[in-house]
Design a protein around this motif. Structure first.
Motif, PDB file in Angstrom:
ATOM      1  N   ILE A 194       0.835  -1.209   0.000  1.00  0.00           N
ATOM      2  CA  ILE A 194       0.000   0.000   0.000  1.00  0.00           C
ATOM      3  C   ILE A 194       0.866   1.255   0.000  1.00  0.00           C
ATOM      4  CG2 ILE A 194      -1.610   1.354   1.420  1.00  0.00           C
ATOM      5  CD1 ILE A 194      -2.979  -0.897  -0.032  1.00  0.00           C
ATOM      6  N   TRP A 195       1.887   1.267   0.842  1.00  0.00           N
ATOM      7  CA  TRP A 195       2.776   2.429   0.931  1.00  0.00           C
ATOM      8  C   TRP A 195       3.606   2.592  -0.346  1.00  0.00           C
ATOM      9  CZ3 TRP A 195       3.617   6.765   3.502  1.00  0.00           C
ATOM     10  CH2 TRP A 195       4.857   7.393   3.389  1.00  0.00           C
ATOM     11  N   LYS A 229      -1.326   3.148  -2.694  1.00  0.00           N
ATOM     12  CA  LYS A 229      -2.700   2.678  -2.899  1.00  0.00           C
ATOM     13  C   LYS A 229      -3.619   3.150  -1.773  1.00  0.00           C
ATOM     14  CE  LYS A 229      -1.758   0.259  -6.637  1.00  0.00           C
ATOM     15  NZ  LYS A 229      -2.308   0.623  -7.945  1.00  0.00           N
ATOM     16  N   PHE A 230      -3.529   4.438  -1.463  1.00  0.00           N
ATOM     17  CA  PHE A 230      -4.391   5.015  -0.433  1.00  0.00           C
ATOM     18  C   PHE A 230      -4.615   6.493  -0.788  1.00  0.00           C
ATOM     19  CE2 PHE A 230      -0.010   5.381   0.870  1.00  0.00           C
ATOM     20  CZ  PHE A 230       0.118   6.622   1.457  1.00  0.00           C
ATOM     21  N   ASP A 231      -5.425   7.140  -0.043  1.00  0.00           N
ATOM     22  CA  ASP A 231      -5.810   8.521  -0.354  1.00  0.00           C
ATOM     23  C   ASP A 231      -4.676   9.484   0.012  1.00  0.00           C
ATOM     24  OD1 ASP A 231      -7.119  10.827  -0.933  1.00  0.00           O
ATOM     25  OD2 ASP A 231      -8.628  10.661   0.641  1.00  0.00           O
ATOM     26  N   TYR A 268      -1.244   0.386  10.443  1.00  0.00           N
ATOM     27  CA  TYR A 268      -2.663   0.189  10.129  1.00  0.00           C
ATOM     28  C   TYR A 268      -3.513   0.683  11.290  1.00  0.00           C
ATOM     29  CZ  TYR A 268      -7.042  -2.030   8.839  1.00  0.00           C
ATOM     30  OH  TYR A 268      -8.369  -2.252   8.510  1.00  0.00           O
ATOM     31  N   LEU A 271      -3.117   4.175   8.508  1.00  0.00           N
ATOM     32  CA  LEU A 271      -3.677   3.932   7.179  1.00  0.00           C
ATOM     33  C   LEU A 271      -5.115   3.420   7.187  1.00  0.00           C
ATOM     34  CD1 LEU A 271      -0.641   2.241   5.359  1.00  0.00           C
ATOM     35  CD2 LEU A 271      -1.618   4.481   4.857  1.00  0.00           C
ATOM     36  N   TYR A 308      -7.685   5.302   5.336  1.00  0.00           N
ATOM     37  CA  TYR A 308      -7.304   5.846   4.031  1.00  0.00           C
ATOM     38  C   TYR A 308      -7.227   4.790   2.926  1.00  0.00           C
ATOM     39  CZ  TYR A 308      -5.932   9.960   6.751  1.00  0.00           C
ATOM     40  OH  TYR A 308      -5.931  11.064   7.587  1.00  0.00           O
ATOM     41  N   ILE A 309      -7.230   3.497   3.304  1.00  0.00           N
ATOM     42  CA  ILE A 309      -7.153   2.424   2.306  1.00  0.00           C
ATOM     43  C   ILE A 309      -8.547   2.188   1.735  1.00  0.00           C
ATOM     44  CG2 ILE A 309      -6.586   0.007   1.869  1.00  0.00           C
ATOM     45  CD1 ILE A 309      -4.665   0.134   4.243  1.00  0.00           C
TER      46      ILE A 309
END
Length: 423
Positions: free
Chosen positions: A9-10, A14-16, A89, A108, A111-112
């Motif tokens: 993700i980081w 892949k997050f806002d 997380y 996160l 935001y995911i």
């Protein structure tokens, strides 16, 4: 939740990313996520992040829970003193720097995107599947799959190059000797590959050069070093080989200590080591400077002609020394030569081009793409999920995919997995 997912993700944002802030409500702008570290120490090196009004350069550490910082004893490790952001997380406790200021933390969880998390869960927790993405493998875009398979093929070549590098070092950069070792290994296939490699490594290649015009002595050398001339047999051919081998062994001060025993059990007769050793001996008797010929030859049909060789006369009526069989020529089949091209010729060409500074691999791609696809259970299963294996280029890549990614649940390092998680 796994840290590997948070790394993904980081690393791929892949997050806002446009609306994030720290747990202390400071604005957060990520210039660069840093370099992924797969060894000990912080998870990402040399990130650049603006926190509030200040631009920070340093490392990023990732955990499922903030308290994992203490579980892993990072507070006692100087390597973590230059962490500029703690990415978690779930934020369940504050982490303090040496000066007692709070280490900025990004939680996160909120935001995911939900779809990304659900796709990941569905992929990684698939039950009773041959591969995790079995149900969705056919839905991934052709362009993504094609590019990924090309990368996997060259990843496989790089792995094969490791053995070539080891053989080069031990042979003092003698490429002809390395070719001999590689051919011996691949003449033995999976069952006797290591045994024939150990046989080849027990012979200084200069001896092969000296005997190349004497096929019977070449056979005696290979059979003797492989330990096949010790049985009780009165066939004139066998006795002749024993006599020749005694002479060669004494002349060149040979020993076959460390040579692994050969196996015949459950092999098709055409793959018996007796047949393969005779074919290898005939190949080296017919061609002097085989390495140079292979490097210079780019056309598949010319390579087929180069490897068109047969076992010696005795083996037309035998598979073993003791038992006579129906008269039959025992040459290298097209399918077997294909295996030699796939597992010996192309990897050696790749390694040699790399060693001399040539980076254009287009001719190699053309060659491997012109070889028929391999037939095995792994390729058949992928083809069942999605007709994909058009040549050896794809089948080699698919073997790399299955063995190094699917079987190890490395979906987060796989372009196909990325596409399915992000859809």
């Amino acid at each position: 939740m796994q840290e590997a997912f948070l790394h993904y993700i980081w690393k791929h944002k892949k997050f806002d990313v446009l609306n994030v802030q720290t747990t202390q409500y400071e604005s957060l702008h990520i210039n660069t996520v840093g370099q992924h570290n797969h060894n000990s120490g912080p998870d990402f090196f040399n990130a650049q992040i603006r926190i509030g009004e200040h631009l920070w350069a340093g490392n990023v550490e990732i955990h499922v829970n903030s308290s994992d910082w203490f579980v892993h004893n990072h507070e006692q490790d100087k390597a973590y003193d230059n962490v500029i952001l703690h990415v978690v997380y779930n934020h369940d406790t504050n982490i303090f720097r040496a000066d007692n200021s709070i280490l900025p933390t990004l939680e996160l969880k909120s935001y995911i995107p939900k779809a990304v998390f659900l796709n990941y869960q569905g992929l990684m927790h698939a039950k009773a599947k041959w591969i995790n993405c079995e149900n969705d493998f056919s839905s991934v875009d052709d362009f993504i799959v094609g590019n990924w398979l090309e990368r996997l093929y060259f990843e496989r070549l790089e792995e094969k190059s490791k053995l070539i590098s080891q053989l080069l070092e031990k042979s003092h950069n003698n490429w002809e000797a390395v070719l001999f070792h590689m051919l011996a290994k691949n003449f033995g296939l999976n069952v006797n590959g290591e045994a024939l490699l150990s046989m080849a490594r027990s012979i200084d290649f200069s001896i092969v050069r000296k005997l190349h015009s004497k096929p019977e002595q070449m056979e005696a050398l290979f059979f003797g070093q492989a330990g096949l001339l010790t049985e009780d047999c009165q066939a004139p051919y066998f006795l002749k080989l024993v006599s020749e081998y005694r002479f060669i062994k004494q002349k060149f001060n040979l020993t076959n200590e460390g040579v692994l025993p050969l196996k015949f059990f459950r092999l098709r007769p055409e793959n018996f080591p007796t047949i393969r050793l005779s074919q290898l001996a005939m190949l080296y008797s017919e061609h002097h400077g085989l390495f140079a010929k292979i490097i210079e030859t780019q056309d598949k049909n010319e390579l087929y002609a180069l490897f068109k060789t047969e076992a010696s006369l005795f083996w037309k009526t035998h598979y073993t020394f003791q038992k006579t069989s129906k008269m039959l020529k025992k040459g290298l089949s097209k399918a077997f030569i294909d295996l030699l091209l796939i597992n010996t010729v192309v990897p050696l060409k790749f390694a040699y081009a790399k060693a001399v500074g040539k980076t254009d691999n287009s001719l190699l791609i053309n060659l491997i793409s012109d070889i028929a696809p391999e037939k095995n259970s792994i390729v058949s299963m992928y083809d069942y999920l999605r007709p994909i294996a058009k040549s050896a280029f794809q089948t080699q890549a698919l073997l790399q995919l299955k063995n190094n990614y699917c079987d190890k649940n490395r979906c987060l390092q796989c372009a196909i997995g990325h596409a399915l998680i992000a859809k």
